[in-house]
Write an enzyme that holds these catalytic residues in place. Sequence first.
Site, PDB file in Angstrom:
ATOM      1  N   CYS A 172      34.991  22.100  58.539  1.00  0.00           N
ATOM      2  CA  CYS A 172      36.522  21.622  58.175  1.00  0.00           C
ATOM      3  C   CYS A 172      37.092  22.346  57.033  1.00  0.00           C
ATOM      4  O   CYS A 172      36.383  22.603  55.921  1.00  0.00           O
ATOM      5  CB  CYS A 172      35.982  20.107  57.519  1.00  0.00           C
ATOM      6  SG  CYS A 172      37.388  19.309  56.872  1.00  0.00           S
ATOM      7  N   CYS A 202      37.319  20.596  53.296  1.00  0.00           N
ATOM      8  CA  CYS A 202      36.331  20.459  52.464  1.00  0.00           C
ATOM      9  C   CYS A 202      36.103  21.523  51.529  1.00  0.00           C
ATOM     10  O   CYS A 202      36.897  22.393  51.520  1.00  0.00           O
ATOM     11  CB  CYS A 202      34.787  20.611  53.173  1.00  0.00           C
ATOM     12  SG  CYS A 202      34.589  19.042  54.215  1.00  0.00           S
ATOM     13  N   HIS A 254      33.867  14.459  52.712  1.00  0.00           N
ATOM     14  CA  HIS A 254      34.423  14.432  54.267  1.00  0.00           C
ATOM     15  C   HIS A 254      34.160  13.150  54.860  1.00  0.00           C
ATOM     16  O   HIS A 254      34.933  12.667  55.666  1.00  0.00           O
ATOM     17  CB  HIS A 254      33.831  15.769  54.957  1.00  0.00           C
ATOM     18  CG  HIS A 254      34.111  15.922  56.189  1.00  0.00           C
ATOM     19  ND1 HIS A 254      35.173  16.643  56.763  1.00  0.00           N
ATOM     20  CD2 HIS A 254      33.638  15.202  57.358  1.00  0.00           C
ATOM     21  CE1 HIS A 254      35.412  16.442  58.249  1.00  0.00           C
ATOM     22  NE2 HIS A 254      34.316  15.585  58.620  1.00  0.00           N
ATOM     23  N   ASN A 303      48.112   9.439  58.269  1.00  0.00           N
ATOM     24  CA  ASN A 303      47.771   9.392  59.404  1.00  0.00           C
ATOM     25  C   ASN A 303      46.391   9.047  59.379  1.00  0.00           C
ATOM     26  O   ASN A 303      45.619  10.134  59.006  1.00  0.00           O
ATOM     27  CB  ASN A 303      48.193  10.494  60.364  1.00  0.00           C
ATOM     28  CG  ASN A 303      49.609  10.643  60.567  1.00  0.00           C
ATOM     29  OD1 ASN A 303      50.260   9.534  60.245  1.00  0.00           O
ATOM     30  ND2 ASN A 303      50.018  11.934  60.821  1.00  0.00           N
ATOM     31  N   HIS A 334      38.816  14.918  57.771  1.00  0.00           N
ATOM     32  CA  HIS A 334      38.732  14.715  56.606  1.00  0.00           C
ATOM     33  C   HIS A 334      39.756  13.948  55.945  1.00  0.00           C
ATOM     34  O   HIS A 334      41.047  13.713  56.512  1.00  0.00           O
ATOM     35  CB  HIS A 334      38.928  16.166  55.648  1.00  0.00           C
ATOM     36  CG  HIS A 334      38.364  16.076  54.302  1.00  0.00           C
ATOM     37  ND1 HIS A 334      37.177  16.700  53.778  1.00  0.00           N
ATOM     38  CD2 HIS A 334      39.027  15.694  53.139  1.00  0.00           C
ATOM     39  CE1 HIS A 334      37.495  16.561  52.657  1.00  0.00           C
ATOM     40  NE2 HIS A 334      37.987  16.050  52.078  1.00  0.00           N
ATOM     41  N   HIS A 336      42.753  12.814  54.402  1.00  0.00           N
ATOM     42  CA  HIS A 336      43.819  13.316  53.909  1.00  0.00           C
ATOM     43  C   HIS A 336      45.194  12.834  54.164  1.00  0.00           C
ATOM     44  O   HIS A 336      45.287  12.054  55.251  1.00  0.00           O
ATOM     45  CB  HIS A 336      43.815  14.801  54.259  1.00  0.00           C
ATOM     46  CG  HIS A 336      44.292  15.236  55.651  1.00  0.00           C
ATOM     47  ND1 HIS A 336      43.471  14.787  56.683  1.00  0.00           N
ATOM     48  CD2 HIS A 336      45.283  15.686  56.436  1.00  0.00           C
ATOM     49  CE1 HIS A 336      43.887  14.996  57.784  1.00  0.00           C
ATOM     50  NE2 HIS A 336      44.998  15.689  57.473  1.00  0.00           N
ATOM     51  N   GLN A 359      49.865  13.634  53.994  1.00  0.00           N
ATOM     52  CA  GLN A 359      50.894  14.859  54.186  1.00  0.00           C
ATOM     53  C   GLN A 359      52.115  14.228  53.435  1.00  0.00           C
ATOM     54  O   GLN A 359      52.332  13.030  53.077  1.00  0.00           O
ATOM     55  CB  GLN A 359      51.283  15.187  55.493  1.00  0.00           C
ATOM     56  CG  GLN A 359      49.983  15.657  56.332  1.00  0.00           C
ATOM     57  CD  GLN A 359      50.516  16.103  57.748  1.00  0.00           C
ATOM     58  OE1 GLN A 359      51.212  17.059  57.875  1.00  0.00           O
ATOM     59  NE2 GLN A 359      50.303  15.262  58.688  1.00  0.00           N
TER      60      GLN A 359
END
Length: 353
Positions: free
Chosen positions: A70, A73, A116, A156, A167, A169, A171
């Site tokens: 990933c 991470c 993660h 999303n 992971h 996250h 945007q």
Amino acid sequence: MKKTATRLADGRELIYYDARDDAVRDAVDQRPLDPIATRSEIRHDRLLGDDVAVASHRQGRTYLPPADECPLCPSRDGRLSEIPAADYDVAVFENRFPSLAGDAGRCEVVCFTSDHDASFADLTAEQAALVLDAWTDRTAELAQLPSVEQVFCFENRGREIGVTLGHPHGQIYGYPFPTPRTRLMLRSLAEHRERTGRNLFDDVVAEELSDGRRVVLDGEHWTAFVPYAAHWPYEVHLYPKRRVPDLTALDDAARTEFPQLYLELLKRFDRIFGEGEPPTPYIAAWHQAPFGKGAAVNRADREEFALHLELFTIRRTSGKLKFLAGSESGMNVFINDVPPEAAAERLREVASK
């Protein structure tokens, strides 16, 4: 909050946001990366009056790597990632595969936690507050870029949504124009003001609170409800009770209450379809006022706009998704399978213990 800005090996900006003031962020990106050479183009659709970003370089972006590869991470045990530090609280960096770049805007990735296997709903209130601080700071910073007219912070979640990295996250997009959805809101806002002399957002919130049937959570400084004409099977709008145009204008009281209410909403979303179901896929989208730099939006429109978050899932029932088929995709006329009142009742039923 402590903010530390640095650069990745290819020149992209990376910012750490730490809860502790004594955090030291001096790790260097040791990857042999070439300088980024991305190019996105904005093309205007003369029939619809909207704009399309063309970004062919995104075809090569990382797609569903295994957990031990990933890129979000921390860099540990000899494996180098987008985050050079061995651990972090919240990290934001320029997207390596941006949809918008240069004069066409800016795209950033927000890593909510170094864990993660977590999700946003797993964060503590203190961690969620730090993410809110990061969203707010990036909104203020991107507002200074000449190419950015509107900032969109979003998450999303879930493969069904199209997520390419597991992971936790989100945007941030810095658009070079007010988005079509925002322009529609501004048009409705102006028409309502001309007709009634009142603010449309204020009236919508007041009417939902008065009706009560679609209210899911009601705090001292925030209220969350399923909108009367919800487009999605389960959709909740979260508004601060004091109208502000964007995240930077929230007062301390609203900022303090937000984490508890938002985390509760996310936990309820994961309970909608019952025990044993996979995590609910969702999109969480902050709607903020454009900055009014160009002719498309004036300062009065900006002050009339109401910051709010829209949270929705494309899952309509257990094991079934709401696809945007002919009517939705072809004509932009949504057909909702779940009555908003029933969705709100379900979201009240699944309150966390």
